[in-house]
Design a protein around this motif. Sequence first.
Motif, PDB file in Angstrom:
ATOM      1  N   UNK A   1       0.832  -1.201   0.000  1.00 26.01           N
ATOM      2  CA  UNK A   1       0.000   0.000   0.000  1.00 26.01           C
ATOM      3  C   UNK A   1       0.867   1.252   0.000  1.00 26.01           C
ATOM      4  N   UNK A   2       1.956   1.211   0.750  1.00 21.64           N
ATOM      5  CA  UNK A   2       2.878   2.352   0.777  1.00 21.64           C
ATOM      6  C   UNK A   2       3.494   2.591  -0.593  1.00 21.64           C
ATOM      7  N   UNK A   3       3.930   1.512  -1.251  1.00 25.29           N
ATOM      8  CA  UNK A   3       4.551   1.644  -2.574  1.00 25.29           C
ATOM      9  C   UNK A   3       3.570   2.258  -3.576  1.00 25.29           C
ATOM     10  N   UNK A   4       2.319   1.858  -3.493  1.00 24.96           N
ATOM     11  CA  UNK A   4       1.326   2.308  -4.465  1.00 24.96           C
ATOM     12  C   UNK A   4       0.788   3.711  -4.195  1.00 24.96           C
ATOM     13  N   UNK A   5       1.241   4.340  -3.106  1.00 27.59           N
ATOM     14  CA  UNK A   5       0.828   5.726  -2.836  1.00 27.59           C
ATOM     15  C   UNK A   5       1.649   6.730  -3.632  1.00 27.59           C
ATOM     16  N   UNK A   6       2.676   6.255  -4.332  1.00 28.28           N
ATOM     17  CA  UNK A   6       3.530   7.158  -5.101  1.00 28.28           C
ATOM     18  C   UNK A   6       3.250   7.000  -6.590  1.00 28.28           C
ATOM     19  N   UNK A   7       3.366   8.082  -7.308  1.00 26.03           N
ATOM     20  CA  UNK A   7       3.049   8.084  -8.736  1.00 26.03           C
ATOM     21  C   UNK A   7       3.999   7.230  -9.557  1.00 26.03           C
ATOM     22  N   UNK A   8       5.161   6.868  -8.957  1.00 21.17           N
ATOM     23  CA  UNK A   8       6.112   6.013  -9.679  1.00 21.17           C
ATOM     24  C   UNK A   8       5.686   4.549  -9.674  1.00 21.17           C
ATOM     25  N   UNK A   9       4.577   4.221  -8.986  1.00 20.59           N
ATOM     26  CA  UNK A   9       4.039   2.855  -9.014  1.00 20.59           C
ATOM     27  C   UNK A   9       3.037   2.737 -10.150  1.00 20.59           C
ATOM     28  N   UNK A  10       3.086   1.624 -10.889  1.00 16.32           N
ATOM     29  CA  UNK A  10       2.126   1.461 -11.983  1.00 16.32           C
ATOM     30  C   UNK A  10       0.720   1.122 -11.469  1.00 16.32           C
ATOM     31  N   UNK A  11       0.582   0.847 -10.168  1.00 12.95           N
ATOM     32  CA  UNK A  11      -0.741   0.633  -9.575  1.00 12.95           C
ATOM     33  C   UNK A  11      -1.226   1.858  -8.799  1.00 12.95           C
ATOM     34  N   UNK A  12      -0.581   2.998  -9.012  1.00 13.71           N
ATOM     35  CA  UNK A  12      -0.996   4.227  -8.335  1.00 13.71           C
ATOM     36  C   UNK A  12      -2.373   4.672  -8.854  1.00 13.71           C
ATOM     37  N   UNK A  13      -3.250   5.090  -7.919  1.00 17.87           N
ATOM     38  CA  UNK A  13      -4.568   5.619  -8.311  1.00 17.87           C
ATOM     39  C   UNK A  13      -4.722   7.070  -7.893  1.00 17.87           C
ATOM     40  N   UNK A  14      -4.483   7.334  -6.616  1.00 18.94           N
ATOM     41  CA  UNK A  14      -4.556   8.714  -6.151  1.00 18.94           C
ATOM     42  C   UNK A  14      -3.732   8.863  -4.885  1.00 18.94           C
ATOM     43  N   UNK A  15      -3.341  10.089  -4.606  1.00 17.45           N
ATOM     44  CA  UNK A  15      -2.542  10.345  -3.419  1.00 17.45           C
ATOM     45  C   UNK A  15      -3.404  10.134  -2.174  1.00 17.45           C
ATOM     46  N   UNK A  16      -2.850   9.528  -1.120  1.00 19.90           N
ATOM     47  CA  UNK A  16      -3.664   9.237   0.071  1.00 19.90           C
ATOM     48  C   UNK A  16      -4.224  10.479   0.746  1.00 19.90           C
ATOM     49  N   UNK A  17      -3.570  11.621   0.580  1.00 23.15           N
ATOM     50  CA  UNK A  17      -4.095  12.840   1.199  1.00 23.15           C
ATOM     51  C   UNK A  17      -5.455  13.222   0.613  1.00 23.15           C
TER      52      UNK A  17
END
Length: 719
Positions: free
Chosen positions: A686-702
């Motif tokens: 979940x931490x990895x996917x909070x960054x835009x450099x992850x291909x599974x990124x959806x939106x910033x947790x903030x």
Amino acid sequence: MFTPSYHDGVIQHLITDVSEDDFNVAVGGQVEIIGWLYQYYNTEPKDRAFKKKKYLESDIPAVTQLFTPDWIVKYMVENSLGRYWIDVLQAKEDPRSSREIAEDFGWQYFMPEAEQSDQISVQTNADSLSQADIEDVTLIDAAMGSGHILIYAFEVFMQIYEREGYSRRDAAKLIVQKNIYGLDIDTRAFQLAYFSLMMKARGANRRFLTLDIRPNVFDVPESGELTSADFQELLQSEDEAKQLDYLLDQFRYGNEYGSLIQLDKSVDWSMITRISNQELDEGQLSLSSIVLTESQDKLREICAVGKILSRQFTIGAMNPPYMGSGKMDSILGKYVKKHFPNSKSDLFAVFMERLRSLTDTNGYYAMITQHAWMFLSSFEKLRSVLKADTLINMAHLGTRAFEEIGGEVVQSTTFVFKHQTIANYIGTYERLVNFDSQQKKEQAYLAAVKNTDVDYLYRTNQANFAKIPGMPIAYWASANLIHDFEVGTRMDELVDAKVGLQTGDNSKFLRIWYEVDNKKISFRSVNLSESVKSQKKWFPCNKGGAYRKWFGNYDYVINWKNDGHEIKNFNWPNGKQRSVVRNPSYYFREAITWSDITSGSFSLRYREPGSIHDHKGMSAFSKDHELLIMILAILNTPVGDHIFKILNPTVSLEVGNFKSFPVIKNKTIEDKSFNISRKLVQYCKEDWNTFETSWDFTSHPLLTHIADDNLSHCRSPVG
């Protein structure tokens, strides 16, 4: 090198910037200043050579020359030559302990041995030692450089001679004639060592320079194109010609092989001496007679060095040259592979074998080397050879043992072996790796000499090393951990650890995932068949990456279109395949993985199905998902890190080290470990996917904390 002015240039700086003691023979300064000047002289040639893929013969002296710190020289000489003479004195019924004798001589770097059992403390060669004469004790430095080790050996020999009742004048002559030997391939280094020894002897005997005594130090000669035909008129038989050809052939590349030259056949040295010294018939001077005289001069040099390389010495001590096999030219590389297959990976290890063979049975040999031989699988055969000897003492230096070498890559160790098997001998080891400067390491070592209760001094039987897979010199391993290696299940019995793909040109076949069109990437192929069916070009590549535990480092994609057709057919101009496709049946499978290179703690991660692992993304596989997660929990603990550092404390954790890891099975602990590890993997995912450099990124947790009626403003397109 020098300018004629005493007010500007090198001479002026020597006078004003260097302490007078650095030139003072009485306090050992002479060899220090000569050694540092020579190393400074080699700086530019060394820098130029380091840029080359392969070293030329002319590069070898510069790239392998490194001046040994004074305290390490004293450590090696006092714990080899000094220790041998203490053995002699005790065999002659000197009642004092080794510590008392060393203190009497002023050998402050001598490390007394651990208390041994009664059976061990009895010298197996006590009878021969009790008859030993100092004139018969010999020491060789097989890569002497400017002579630093030889000069300190001269001082220790002088102390012993004086205690034996010799005058300083007589002792100086005998030391140079009988006790000290040195070889090098660098003519300038030889000249400096020769000069240093002559000046050292002159300091003890004012008439020494008039005595026509030549030190036993030599520049290893090269026979070049010489053959027995060049000495035809001096030969008396076909057998003499064959022997001469054999000897000349061994020295054909003397400037590259140096002290590594091994004479496998016996040579009639009296015959070689006769040929090299035979006076030619008197008569008119001719070109052929001049050429023959020059050939005789060369043969005399070969004869002198050949005799040295054909014998054994009481003591060996050296700082060997360092050169990986990949940097050796074809001549040196082939010779090393043929004659030193157990240590061929690096020149320093080759010299470990060579110095051992130059040392008498029951003698001592001392060295300072890189510490890789203690752990890496490429030196396991060498460790197997060395276990026949007894490791008396080791000061494990780690990084920054040499002031001029910074960083965390070059790690060193200095040690003393006795060329004899002593069963159940308890060796002494000083772990100085955590002291971060040359000076601090020296101070810590001296503190350990005075107080053996310091927490970085270890005592252990080297037989324990064989209980650990790969036989690493893991002197700091506890008895409980060694027992775990004996009773535990090896990791390779639980999972398959495999090295991965090597493209041959990463710039051609690898990309950061967001550098290519997403539509051309298959993120979810779970086997080779699916990858082909996807008709995609790019697939996730596990390339190791930065320190990160549990999950992450999904950065790269690799061109594996049509089952890797381009990579599999990527060849050198000569048609030989440039890429190396290893273990393709494991591609796209789930795994646990670690990075090939790490300078800190080891970190392992879970890798979801869908990636190809390369040779930097070391991986272990199993069809049992829960087993992988449970093992990940074990390995990511401080205990796991501690064990890996015992198996291999270098910056590269090899697949072989991973396979050797011991696992103690316990169902309760396994279940608990799995549950904890599973949660940690999920949190880190979940931490990895909070960054835009992850291909599974959806939106910033903030954004999840922004009211729904404001969310559209945050997501409105720019422009």
